[in-house]
Motif scaffolding. Structure first.
Motif, mmCIF file in Angstrom:
data_model
loop_
_atom_site.group_PDB
_atom_site.id
_atom_site.type_symbol
_atom_site.label_atom_id
_atom_site.label_comp_id
_atom_site.label_asym_id
_atom_site.label_seq_id
_atom_site.Cartn_x
_atom_site.Cartn_y
_atom_site.Cartn_z
ATOM 1 N N THR A 122 30.802 -57.262 46.255
ATOM 2 C CA THR A 122 30.789 -58.039 45.026
ATOM 3 C C THR A 122 31.831 -57.449 44.092
ATOM 4 O O THR A 122 31.805 -56.244 43.806
ATOM 5 N N LYS A 123 32.765 -58.276 43.623
ATOM 6 C CA LYS A 123 33.860 -57.810 42.765
ATOM 7 C C LYS A 123 33.957 -58.690 41.521
ATOM 8 O O LYS A 123 33.531 -59.845 41.518
ATOM 9 N N GLN A 124 34.565 -58.136 40.482
ATOM 10 C CA GLN A 124 34.744 -58.866 39.230
ATOM 11 C C GLN A 124 36.174 -59.395 39.115
ATOM 12 O O GLN A 124 37.138 -58.639 39.206
ATOM 13 N N ASP A 130 39.645 -67.194 31.537
ATOM 14 C CA ASP A 130 39.903 -65.790 31.221
ATOM 15 C C ASP A 130 38.625 -64.971 31.111
ATOM 16 O O ASP A 130 38.622 -63.868 30.544
ATOM 17 N N VAL A 131 37.553 -65.474 31.649
ATOM 18 C CA VAL A 131 36.250 -64.801 31.588
ATOM 19 C C VAL A 131 36.041 -63.964 32.843
ATOM 20 O O VAL A 131 36.427 -64.359 33.950
ATOM 21 N N ARG A 132 35.417 -62.802 32.695
ATOM 22 C CA ARG A 132 35.094 -61.951 33.830
ATOM 23 C C ARG A 132 33.896 -62.526 34.586
ATOM 24 O O ARG A 132 32.822 -62.723 34.012
ATOM 25 N N VAL A 133 34.102 -62.785 35.881
ATOM 26 C CA VAL A 133 33.031 -63.359 36.694
ATOM 27 C C VAL A 133 32.899 -62.554 37.985
ATOM 28 O O VAL A 133 33.858 -61.956 38.475
ATOM 29 N N LEU A 134 31.701 -62.553 38.551
ATOM 30 C CA LEU A 134 31.447 -61.855 39.807
ATOM 31 C C LEU A 134 31.621 -62.801 40.985
ATOM 32 O O LEU A 134 31.157 -63.949 40.956
ATOM 33 N N VAL A 135 32.281 -62.302 42.020
ATOM 34 C CA VAL A 135 32.446 -63.041 43.273
ATOM 35 C C VAL A 135 31.864 -62.167 44.367
ATOM 36 O O VAL A 135 32.230 -60.993 44.497
ATOM 37 N N THR A 136 30.952 -62.726 45.156
ATOM 38 C CA THR A 136 30.205 -61.930 46.121
ATOM 39 C C THR A 136 30.149 -62.603 47.484
ATOM 40 O O THR A 136 30.242 -63.834 47.594
ATOM 41 N N SER A 137 29.979 -61.786 48.510
ATOM 42 C CA SER A 137 29.750 -62.325 49.855
ATOM 43 C C SER A 137 28.274 -62.479 50.151
ATOM 44 O O SER A 137 27.893 -63.098 51.147
ATOM 45 N N ASP A 138 27.435 -61.911 49.277
ATOM 46 C CA ASP A 138 25.985 -61.937 49.510
ATOM 47 C C ASP A 138 25.398 -63.204 48.905
ATOM 48 O O ASP A 138 24.887 -63.210 47.778
ATOM 49 N N ILE A 139 25.475 -64.268 49.669
ATOM 50 C CA ILE A 139 25.066 -65.589 49.175
ATOM 51 C C ILE A 139 23.607 -65.599 48.749
ATOM 52 O O ILE A 139 23.224 -66.225 47.764
ATOM 53 N N PRO A 144 23.009 -66.145 38.862
ATOM 54 C CA PRO A 144 23.529 -67.307 38.134
ATOM 55 C C PRO A 144 24.848 -66.977 37.443
ATOM 56 O O PRO A 144 24.994 -65.917 36.836
ATOM 57 N N GLY A 145 25.828 -67.870 37.573
ATOM 58 C CA GLY A 145 27.133 -67.656 36.967
ATOM 59 C C GLY A 145 28.124 -66.949 37.858
ATOM 60 O O GLY A 145 29.315 -66.898 37.552
ATOM 61 N N SER A 146 27.657 -66.402 38.990
ATOM 62 C CA SER A 146 28.562 -65.758 39.930
ATOM 63 C C SER A 146 28.977 -66.760 41.001
ATOM 64 O O SER A 146 28.455 -67.881 41.059
ATOM 65 N N HIS A 147 29.880 -66.357 41.866
ATOM 66 C CA HIS A 147 30.392 -67.243 42.911
ATOM 67 C C HIS A 147 30.230 -66.557 44.259
ATOM 68 O O HIS A 147 30.551 -65.368 44.404
ATOM 69 N N ALA A 148 29.741 -67.285 45.245
ATOM 70 C CA ALA A 148 29.478 -66.724 46.562
ATOM 71 C C ALA A 148 30.443 -67.294 47.596
ATOM 72 O O ALA A 148 30.710 -68.502 47.607
ATOM 73 N N THR A 149 30.968 -66.409 48.442
ATOM 74 C CA THR A 149 31.873 -66.830 49.509
ATOM 75 C C THR A 149 31.841 -65.824 50.647
ATOM 76 O O THR A 149 31.863 -64.607 50.404
ATOM 77 N N PRO A 150 31.805 -66.283 51.893
ATOM 78 C CA PRO A 150 31.864 -65.351 53.022
ATOM 79 C C PRO A 150 33.212 -64.642 53.141
ATOM 80 O O PRO A 150 33.327 -63.673 53.887
ATOM 81 N N ARG A 151 34.226 -65.109 52.415
ATOM 82 C CA ARG A 151 35.543 -64.482 52.481
ATOM 83 C C ARG A 151 35.552 -63.065 51.892
ATOM 84 O O ARG A 151 36.500 -62.318 52.097
ATOM 85 N N MET A 152 34.504 -62.713 51.155
ATOM 86 C CA MET A 152 34.419 -61.387 50.560
ATOM 87 C C MET A 152 33.750 -60.377 51.493
ATOM 88 O O MET A 152 33.674 -59.193 51.159
#
Length: 566
Positions: A122-124, A130-139, A144-152
């Motif tokens: 999970t990375k920011q 321009d907002v800091r958001v979390l992107v994670t592989s842990d679907i 809430p408000g984060s983004h999930a993708t297996p690419r991580m």
């Protein structure tokens, strides 16, 4: 002059795919959508992220300009082994090979691959607002408000090796010789070793990715996979990340215990190289000797068991490898510049620590080997320009968060940017995570002159125009203590490469502080701020001695070694 080819050695490139699609609404700069990692995360990390793509591109361009055809990647060639990132690394390496005929020889680092099944990340990032958001592989655990993708997701062995399989990990028809510790086969099932938890409840057969390759006649590259994943005691889901001790702090300390067949193989390869007249160079991600050569003794006293302390190889490693006949080894992992030597009887071992491309100081090595001696050159990337798109993104992030822009955002070049990043690290990582809170509170915002007044014998300190045991200029007296601390860390990491980045007058000041206020770490810390500062100032002597003894060019003889001035 050697008839053997020159080899470029790149450690800890930590490539992040700045232009990759991690399946979230990315920030847009000049019409381009970019996967920009936040400055908020960058200022707390010992490496930078968004600058890695340009740094790797520049390093490989310099390799091509010099006509070097062989490149060793000393592990951590990816940011954190993300599928998207690793796939992009493959494209870069394949493209460079196609355009320039370059051959790459990769080793896994602790950030490229994990255990048998991999792990989530999970990375920011910065989004289109321009907002800091979390992107994670842990679907399943995406907030809430984060983004999930297996690419991580970071893969495990052997899947994580597949994208770079043709770059050393598996046999190629143009190799003159290729083998593993298990023999001539490159099949995954023939490269497994048993490992179990101390309680015997968790047993695995894991892949080891070590190999020996002869790319050109007479040159043997011993590529050692020193990643070690030890199963933990207890009950876990088969292959789960939590079931293993991370290799980050283990390295060779764990390898000689859990992968002893590697040491036996090193002994066999060393003996054969001598018999056959091959020039043998050894590589792994982790150092086999303390790359700081004892200069960091103050840290365990001041900060306890830091990452540096946990990752320092023990004497047993040097003993085992000298017995096995290893003589010259190149390492990464700690993002440090340094050459360390140990000897026992007629045997000797040298570890050459290769700096990272994404931490101060940014550099890589070029070795020109021969049977009689190896010449090693350090190539710096400090003069490289910083990607202006990234700096714009950082400014927008700070404005959106209501923060002042960091001085790093105005850096004139990459070296200046990384030095400014070191200052940010002091404030956002080292102070909150390692330094005693009382010490931080007492010295924050003070000049060096004000800090020195906290010392018991501060009465002897005067300005340059006065009388006393220590006299410093008005400019030096007004120096912000945060700058002194940043220089302390820069000298620790960069050795000789820091000398032209820290003004001579400052280095002279640090010698004075060490002489007048410094104490060796062996005296212990009494818990006071002045006692802490005494050991802290005293460490400057060890750092400066190590830096001044270094060189941008060294020559290592096959039986003894000497350094030549740059």
């Amino acid at each position: 002059m050697s008839d053997l080819p020159r080899i470029a050695i790149i450690a800890d490139a930590h490539f992040h795919d700045l232009e990759g699609d991690f399946e979230f609404p990315r920030i847009e700069i000049d019409g381009e959508k970019l996967a920009v990692r936040s400055w908020a995360d960058t200022r707390e990390s010992t490496r930078v992220f968004n600058e890695s793509a340009k740094a790797l591109d520049e390093a490989l361009a310099e390799v091509a300009r010099r006509g070097i055809r062989h490149v060793v990647l000393l592990g951590d060639y990816t940011d954190d082994g993300q599928r998207q990132t690793t796939a992009r690394v493959r494209t870069i390496l394949d493209g460079h090979e196609s355009a320039h005929g370059t051959r790459f020889y990769a080793l896994p680092g602790n950030h490229d691959i994990f255990g048998p099944k991999g792990r989530h990340h999970t990375k920011q990032f910065l989004d289109r607002n321009d907002v800091r958001v979390l992107v994670t592989s842990d679907i399943g655990k995406a907030a809430p408000g984060s983004h999930a993708t297996p690419r991580m997701y970071c893969e495990g062995y052997p899947t994580g090796l597949a994208p770079v399989a043709t770059h050393g990990y598996f046999r190629r028809p143009d190799y003159l010789h290729w083998e593993t510790p298990f023999g001539a086969s490159d099949r995954v099932e023939d490269r497994l070793y048993p490992v179990s938890s101390p309680d015997g409840r968790n047993c695995y057969r894991l892949m080891d990715a070590s190999y020996l390759v002869e790319p050109e006649p007479g040159l043997w590259l011993l590529m050692i996979d020193a990643n070690v994943f030890e199963p933990r005691d207890g009950l876990f889901e088969e292959g789960d990340e939590a079931a293993f001790v991370d290799s980050t702090g283990a390295g060779w300390n764990a390898l000689i215990r859990l992968k002893p067949f590697i040491v036996d193989w090193i002994a066999d390869v060393s003996a054969r190289a001598t018999k056959l007249g091959k020039t043998l160079l050894a590589f792994s991600h982790y150092p086999v000797l303390d790359p700081f050569d004892g200069a960091t003794g103050a840290e365990s006293v001041l900060f306890g068991e830091t990452n540096i302390a946990r990752r320092t190889p023990q004497q047993a490693v040097a003993d085992a490898l000298m017995t096995a006949g290893m003589t010259l080894h190149f390492s990464g992992h700690l993002h440090v510049e340094g050459v360390t030597r140990r000897a026992r009887g007629c045997r000797s071992l040298i570890n050459v620590a290769v700096p990272s491309l994404v931490a101060f100081p940014p550099a890589f090595k070029i070795v020109e080997p021969s049977q009689s001696a190896s010449s090693i050159e350090t190539v710096e990337l400090s003069a490289m320009a910083v990607d202006p798109r990234v700096l714009r993104a950082y400014r927008r992030e700070a404005a959106r968060a209501g923060e002042y822009p960091d001085p790093a955002f105005a850096a004139a070049d990459y070296g200046s940017f990384l030095k400014a990043h070191k200052r940010a690290l002091v404030q956002h990582r080292y102070f909150p995570k390692e330094w005693p809170g009382d010490v931080v509170n007492e010295i924050s915002g003070l000049s060096i002159a004000a800090v020195c007044k906290l010392m018991p014998d501060a009465g002897a300190m005067t300005s340059a125009s006065g009388q006393g045991a220590i006299a410093i200029s008005e400019d030096a007296a007004s120096l912000d203590m945060i700058e002194v601390i940043a220089d302390w860390y820069c000298l620790r990491q960069a050795g000789v490469l820091a000398l032209d980045k820290i003004p001579e007058r400052r280095r002279a000041l640090y010698r004075l502080l060490a002489k007048h206020f410094g104490r060796p770490p062996g005296t212990g810390w009494d818990g006071s701020t002045s006692g802490f500062l005494a050991i802290f100032f005293g460490a400057f002597d060890a750092f400066l001695d190590r830096a001044e003894a270094g060189s941008l060019h060294i020559r290592i003889e096959s039986t003894s070694d000497t350094e030549e001035a740059a």
